[in-house]
Design a protein around this motif. Sequence first.
Motif, PDB file in Angstrom:
ATOM      1  N   VAL A   1     127.007  35.786 -51.332  1.00 36.40           N
ATOM      2  CA  VAL A   1     126.676  37.201 -51.448  1.00 36.40           C
ATOM      3  C   VAL A   1     127.497  37.720 -52.621  1.00 36.40           C
ATOM      4  N   ALA A   2     126.879  37.804 -53.787  1.00 39.21           N
ATOM      5  CA  ALA A   2     127.582  38.170 -55.021  1.00 39.21           C
ATOM      6  C   ALA A   2     127.658  39.687 -55.141  1.00 39.21           C
ATOM      7  N   MET A   3     128.856  40.215 -54.993  1.00 37.75           N
ATOM      8  CA  MET A   3     129.046  41.664 -55.077  1.00 37.75           C
ATOM      9  C   MET A   3     129.227  42.126 -56.519  1.00 37.75           C
ATOM     10  N   THR A   4     129.560  41.194 -57.412  1.00 33.02           N
ATOM     11  CA  THR A   4     129.772  41.528 -58.821  1.00 33.02           C
ATOM     12  C   THR A   4     128.985  40.577 -59.721  1.00 33.02           C
ATOM     13  N   HIS A   5     128.836  40.962 -60.972  1.00 29.88           N
ATOM     14  CA  HIS A   5     128.160  40.119 -61.951  1.00 29.88           C
ATOM     15  C   HIS A   5     128.897  38.790 -62.114  1.00 29.88           C
ATOM     16  N   ALA A   6     130.213  38.841 -62.110  1.00 32.16           N
ATOM     17  CA  ALA A   6     131.016  37.624 -62.283  1.00 32.16           C
ATOM     18  C   ALA A   6     130.803  36.655 -61.128  1.00 32.16           C
ATOM     19  N   GLU A   7     130.701  37.180 -59.905  1.00 34.79           N
ATOM     20  CA  GLU A   7     130.474  36.310 -58.747  1.00 34.79           C
ATOM     21  C   GLU A   7     129.097  35.668 -58.819  1.00 34.79           C
ATOM     22  N   ALA A   8     128.107  36.421 -59.244  1.00 35.07           N
ATOM     23  CA  ALA A   8     126.755  35.866 -59.384  1.00 35.07           C
ATOM     24  C   ALA A   8     126.730  34.785 -60.451  1.00 35.07           C
ATOM     25  N   GLU A   9     127.391  35.039 -61.553  1.00 36.38           N
ATOM     26  CA  GLU A   9     127.436  34.067 -62.644  1.00 36.38           C
ATOM     27  C   GLU A   9     128.113  32.774 -62.199  1.00 36.38           C
ATOM     28  N   ALA A  10     129.222  32.905 -61.455  1.00 42.34           N
ATOM     29  CA  ALA A  10     129.947  31.727 -60.974  1.00 42.34           C
ATOM     30  C   ALA A  10     129.112  30.929 -59.988  1.00 42.34           C
ATOM     31  N   ALA A  11     128.408  31.629 -59.098  1.00 42.88           N
ATOM     32  CA  ALA A  11     127.579  30.943 -58.098  1.00 42.88           C
ATOM     33  C   ALA A  11     126.441  30.179 -58.766  1.00 42.88           C
ATOM     34  N   LEU A  12     125.771  30.805 -59.706  1.00 46.71           N
ATOM     35  CA  LEU A  12     124.663  30.135 -60.395  1.00 46.71           C
ATOM     36  C   LEU A  12     125.167  28.968 -61.244  1.00 46.71           C
ATOM     37  N   HIS A  13     126.347  29.131 -61.825  1.00 45.50           N
ATOM     38  CA  HIS A  13     126.936  28.027 -62.590  1.00 45.50           C
ATOM     39  C   HIS A  13     127.196  26.832 -61.676  1.00 45.50           C
ATOM     40  N   ASP A  14     127.778  27.103 -60.492  1.00 47.15           N
ATOM     41  CA  ASP A  14     128.068  26.021 -59.539  1.00 47.15           C
ATOM     42  C   ASP A  14     126.794  25.317 -59.087  1.00 47.15           C
ATOM     43  N   MET A  15     125.755  26.094 -58.819  1.00 43.58           N
ATOM     44  CA  MET A  15     124.549  25.523 -58.211  1.00 43.58           C
ATOM     45  C   MET A  15     123.598  24.898 -59.230  1.00 43.58           C
ATOM     46  N   LEU A  16     123.487  25.503 -60.415  1.00 43.58           N
ATOM     47  CA  LEU A  16     122.475  25.046 -61.375  1.00 43.58           C
ATOM     48  C   LEU A  16     123.047  24.288 -62.568  1.00 43.58           C
ATOM     49  N   MET A  17     124.324  24.460 -62.828  1.00 42.30           N
ATOM     50  CA  MET A  17     124.935  23.755 -63.959  1.00 42.30           C
ATOM     51  C   MET A  17     125.815  22.592 -63.485  1.00 42.30           C
ATOM     52  N   VAL A  18     126.686  22.870 -62.537  1.00 35.94           N
ATOM     53  CA  VAL A  18     127.593  21.837 -62.013  1.00 35.94           C
ATOM     54  C   VAL A  18     126.917  21.021 -60.922  1.00 35.94           C
ATOM     55  N   HIS A  19     125.865  21.584 -60.307  1.00 39.85           N
ATOM     56  CA  HIS A  19     125.144  20.941 -59.199  1.00 39.85           C
ATOM     57  C   HIS A  19     126.101  20.620 -58.040  1.00 39.85           C
ATOM     58  N   LYS A  20     126.814  21.659 -57.634  1.00 41.53           N
ATOM     59  CA  LYS A  20     127.836  21.524 -56.584  1.00 41.53           C
ATOM     60  C   LYS A  20     127.263  20.959 -55.295  1.00 41.53           C
ATOM     61  N   PHE A  21     126.030  21.340 -54.957  1.00 38.94           N
ATOM     62  CA  PHE A  21     125.430  20.892 -53.705  1.00 38.94           C
ATOM     63  C   PHE A  21     124.319  19.868 -53.903  1.00 38.94           C
ATOM     64  N   GLY A  22     123.930  19.612 -55.151  1.00 40.05           N
ATOM     65  CA  GLY A  22     122.832  18.711 -55.435  1.00 40.05           C
ATOM     66  C   GLY A  22     122.006  19.255 -56.588  1.00 40.05           C
ATOM     67  N   SER A  23     120.812  18.756 -56.731  1.00 43.89           N
ATOM     68  CA  SER A  23     119.994  19.105 -57.900  1.00 43.89           C
ATOM     69  C   SER A  23     118.828  20.021 -57.573  1.00 43.89           C
ATOM     70  N   ASP A  24     118.840  20.644 -56.374  1.00 41.07           N
ATOM     71  CA  ASP A  24     117.738  21.529 -56.008  1.00 41.07           C
ATOM     72  C   ASP A  24     117.831  22.874 -56.739  1.00 41.07           C
ATOM     73  N   ARG A  25     116.835  23.706 -56.474  1.00 49.08           N
ATOM     74  CA  ARG A  25     116.760  25.013 -57.096  1.00 49.08           C
ATOM     75  C   ARG A  25     117.529  26.057 -56.279  1.00 49.08           C
ATOM     76  N   VAL A  26     117.493  27.313 -56.752  1.00 49.22           N
ATOM     77  CA  VAL A  26     118.148  28.398 -56.027  1.00 49.22           C
ATOM     78  C   VAL A  26     117.134  29.483 -55.698  1.00 49.22           C
ATOM     79  N   ILE A  27     117.424  30.182 -54.620  1.00 48.27           N
ATOM     80  CA  ILE A  27     116.679  31.379 -54.239  1.00 48.27           C
ATOM     81  C   ILE A  27     117.590  32.563 -54.527  1.00 48.27           C
ATOM     82  N   ILE A  28     117.083  33.562 -55.227  1.00 47.61           N
ATOM     83  CA  ILE A  28     117.836  34.800 -55.425  1.00 47.61           C
ATOM     84  C   ILE A  28     117.117  35.897 -54.649  1.00 47.61           C
ATOM     85  N   GLU A  29     117.846  36.520 -53.737  1.00 45.59           N
ATOM     86  CA  GLU A  29     117.258  37.512 -52.836  1.00 45.59           C
ATOM     87  C   GLU A  29     117.863  38.889 -53.064  1.00 45.59           C
TER      88      GLU A  29
END
Length: 446
Positions: free
Chosen positions: A187-215
């Motif tokens: 739950v990204a309350m700031t722009h920086a938190e959203a950027e970090a989360a997307l970096h982890d999930m889509l660039m670093v692939h912290k959890f794997g290589s799947d896509r993300v849902i933004i709600e």
Amino acid sequence: MKKSKFIPNFFVKQIRNRSINFAENNTHNRNNMKVLVIGAGGREHAICAALGKSPKVTEIYCAPGNAGIARIAHCVAIGDTEVDELLRFAQTHSVDLTVVGPEAALAAGIADLFTQHGLRIFGASKHATRIESSKEFAKNLMMKYDIPTADYAVFADYTEAMAYVERHGTPIVIKYDGLAAGKGVVVAMTHAEAEAALHDMLMVHKFGSDRVIIEEFIQGQEFSFMCFVNGTDVYPMALAQDHKRAFEGDLGPNTGGMGAYSPLPFITAEDRDFALNRIMKPTANALVAEGCSFCGVLYGGLMKTAKGIKVIEFNARFGDPETEVVLPRLTSDIFDVFNDVLDRRTPCIEWDSRAAIGFVLASKGYPESYRKGFEIKHLDTLKGVEVFHMGTKYDGDRLLTNGGRVLFVTGLAVTLAEARENVLTEIAKIDCDNLFYRSDIGYQAI
């Protein structure tokens, strides 16, 4: 095939003898039933404990289990995704029913495999488990069948995802599409938190290589609604609320859950009926219509917003830690419930009127990096509570921490406030140098 290792104990013998004595006076019941529970956490400990109360169950196996489960079941050294070995074990030991705890086993196709070989199993097929293993599948299903949920978009590209965040602003919710052991939601309350989360999930692939849902970010009281399901048959359980944030006051990172309680005074009978008839039943019907009929526990993570109740997420199994407060309130025989649902009979499901509350004791540093191997002392001094092991192991006679979430302590009382006071009093007796817990579980209802 690896040899299966057992941890025999006198508690299993006590359960077996007590069950046999009961069964001799109830010849209309099926006796001497063997049950295999898949998993290694607090949820599986709670399932084993509930099954241990059944007079029909005389042997409980748990694969792989943990140090606490070993007190009430035979622990089998087979991993929860080693489905071929689990099948061979169930066949060799004439298991009458298998109950699946973790989503990873379901996603690995254990229910499909057991069913193909004529074994009874309570758990969703791999196809139906997509309701949890793919958030994109779940969101598309909800949109197609008009099941209320937050607006969303799906991304595989970091730049496109960030552009979406720029357009819509924060707060915003970012979810990893696949399985992430309860940690793939930010739950990204700031722009920086959203950027970090997307970096982890889509660039670093912290959890794997799947896509993300933004709600879209929605607000309200969250609650968990678990139902026993087989096709279009849906049987609700008692409601619960989980606390996801690591620290007091709902601060810190999301975790797999730091505590839970049941029932929920802020959810009215009308709210429950809406959730059952507009969300849970339509979802079960939608899965049938899509050719992936669901059998098992359908978990709805819901939120009561100013615009009505909406779905946050679905899981394809018992929630953890909600199971540790819901099943202690179940007064019916859960073995009968499992089998009735499997056989498309209406089960008898009755609940203790008392409130239940439970607290997770986690390793310091969880949900990020943490150390294991710290000794836990004085568990045997706790009174009037149930202790479910989540991440423990024995080293000789010493009980040690062996995970991020280590213990779950549950208590029941007439009021939630009384239950919380009782449990916190008992938790204070536990001696371990590397555990922390939230003392404010249930604060929204007390």
